[in-house]
Scaffold this active site. Structure first.
Site, mmCIF file in Angstrom:
data_model
loop_
_atom_site.group_PDB
_atom_site.id
_atom_site.type_symbol
_atom_site.label_atom_id
_atom_site.label_comp_id
_atom_site.label_asym_id
_atom_site.label_seq_id
_atom_site.Cartn_x
_atom_site.Cartn_y
_atom_site.Cartn_z
ATOM 1 N N ASP A 1 -4.155 -4.017 4.703
ATOM 2 C CA ASP A 1 -2.753 -4.292 4.360
ATOM 3 C C ASP A 1 -1.820 -3.350 5.135
ATOM 4 O O ASP A 1 -1.145 -2.503 4.550
ATOM 5 C CB ASP A 1 -2.579 -4.119 2.842
ATOM 6 C CG ASP A 1 -1.236 -4.624 2.340
ATOM 7 O OD1 ASP A 1 -0.518 -5.292 3.099
ATOM 8 O OD2 ASP A 1 -0.921 -4.342 1.163
ATOM 9 N N GLN B 1 6.789 -1.614 -8.291
ATOM 10 C CA GLN B 1 7.526 -2.513 -7.440
ATOM 11 C C GLN B 1 8.534 -1.760 -6.582
ATOM 12 O O GLN B 1 9.291 -0.947 -7.071
ATOM 13 C CB GLN B 1 8.273 -3.564 -8.267
ATOM 14 C CG GLN B 1 7.413 -4.755 -8.628
ATOM 15 C CD GLN B 1 6.546 -4.479 -9.794
ATOM 16 O OE1 GLN B 1 6.156 -3.336 -9.987
ATOM 17 N NE2 GLN B 1 6.239 -5.495 -10.557
ATOM 18 N N GLY B 2 8.551 -2.075 -5.298
ATOM 19 C CA GLY B 2 9.460 -1.411 -4.384
ATOM 20 C C GLY B 2 8.800 -0.287 -3.621
ATOM 21 O O GLY B 2 9.348 0.230 -2.652
ATOM 22 N N ASP B 3 7.610 0.118 -4.043
ATOM 23 C CA ASP B 3 6.906 1.223 -3.386
ATOM 24 C C ASP B 3 5.910 0.744 -2.330
ATOM 25 O O ASP B 3 5.354 1.563 -1.590
ATOM 26 C CB ASP B 3 6.129 2.051 -4.422
ATOM 27 C CG ASP B 3 7.045 2.880 -5.293
ATOM 28 O OD1 ASP B 3 8.073 3.350 -4.789
ATOM 29 O OD2 ASP B 3 6.744 3.045 -6.477
ATOM 30 N N SER B 4 5.661 -0.553 -2.254
ATOM 31 C CA SER B 4 4.670 -1.074 -1.315
ATOM 32 C C SER B 4 4.868 -0.518 0.085
ATOM 33 O O SER B 4 5.992 -0.435 0.588
ATOM 34 C CB SER B 4 4.755 -2.595 -1.241
ATOM 35 O OG SER B 4 4.175 -3.186 -2.360
ATOM 36 N N HIS C 1 1.941 -6.976 3.550
ATOM 37 C CA HIS C 1 2.500 -7.939 2.600
ATOM 38 C C HIS C 1 4.007 -7.796 2.431
ATOM 39 O O HIS C 1 4.649 -8.660 1.823
ATOM 40 C CB HIS C 1 1.785 -7.851 1.240
ATOM 41 C CG HIS C 1 2.136 -6.656 0.413
ATOM 42 N ND1 HIS C 1 1.278 -5.572 0.262
ATOM 43 C CD2 HIS C 1 3.229 -6.365 -0.319
ATOM 44 C CE1 HIS C 1 1.846 -4.686 -0.548
ATOM 45 N NE2 HIS C 1 3.026 -5.145 -0.905
#
Length: 264
Positions: free
Chosen positions: A122, A213-216, A76
């Site tokens: 993912d 957020q930002g760690d994906s 993603h």
């Protein structure tokens, strides 16, 4: 959390500000409630930046170096043209551009079973233009039994911290494996696609710590192996909503085949 990328409507994926939303609420988060760590402890940790990011450092997602010229991240995360991404290694503080290695991305492979509807599979494998030779890589976990209640893997990332630490700086968090039953008991999580065969349920039910957020795409590590990568969740560090991670072992054979596909 949903995809910790751009928010969609409740559940977020964990990417950075500015990333495109998936079919779930997706925001790319940072680690909340963690502690600062060094790139010498996690040399294989990769910060994936993007020129379209709203942050000053272009922070976008996380990843892990699995071969000198290959990194694994979240599918993603790959919503922008390939030329807008850069992989950064060895830079704990993303504002300090004097240190660390960087490489452009020359190619990307998205897991053929990836679903934007439920975020299963993912995974993306990216090929670096400039191999990071001499940097330790992390091995994939191949044993499905590694994902079990009670073990305590560690998640690494440069994502949002909700003021529990400096942003854009590598942090780590011990995230207890809660077992699949915890996430399967959450009707929202089941509705958004959580599956015992595809995910790891990890974190704190009291909301004391989480990826964000930002760690994906960032690494969840157990016993020196890549157990899973940051995928999604409801908000960040929300009580009773742990983090959802894409489990490596069920996909290890396919992922390893792609990692080994080309020669340096």
């Amino acid at each position: 959390m949903f995809t910790r990328a751009a928010a969609i409507a409740g559940i977020l994926v964990l990417v950075s500000a500015g990333a495109a939303a998936a079919t779930m609420t997706q925001e790319h988060p940072l680690i909340i409630g963690g502690t600062l760590t060094s790139t010498s402890e996690a040399p294989w940790a990769i910060a994936l930046t993007n020129t379209t990011s709203a942050t000053a450092t272009n922070r976008w997602c996380g990843g892990a170096l699995v071969r000198a010229d290959k990194i694994i991240t979240a599918a993603h995360c790959m919503t922008k043209p390939i030329g807008t991404y850069t992989a950064v290694q060895g830079r704990a503080d993303l504002t300090d551009r004097r240190i660390g290695r960087t490489s452009r991305i020359t190619g990307s492979w998205i897991h053929p079973g990836y679903s934007r509807t439920n975020n299963r599979n993912d995974f993306a494998i990216l090929t670096l233009a400039k191999p990071m030779t001499g940097v330790p890589v992390i091995r994939l976990e191949t044993n499905p039994k590694a994902d079990r209640k009670g073990v305590v893997p560690t998640v690494y990332g440069w994502g949002d911290t909700a003021e529990t630490g400096p942003d854009d700086t590598l942090q780590k968090l011990a995230a207890p494996d809660l077992g699949d039953a915890v996430c399967l008991a959450n009707k929202e999580y089941v509705g958004y696609g959580y599956a015992a065969s595809a995910n790891v349920c990890a974190g704190y039910l009291d909301g004391t710590g989480d990826s964000c957020q930002g760690d994906s795409g960032g690494p969840l590590v157990l016993n020196g192996r890549l157990l899973a990568t940051v995928s999604w969740g409801e908000g960040c560090a929300e009580p009773n909503y742990p983090g959802v991670y894409a489990e490596i072992a069920p996909n290890a054979k396919l992922l390893q085949a792609e990692i080994s596909r080309t020669t340096l």
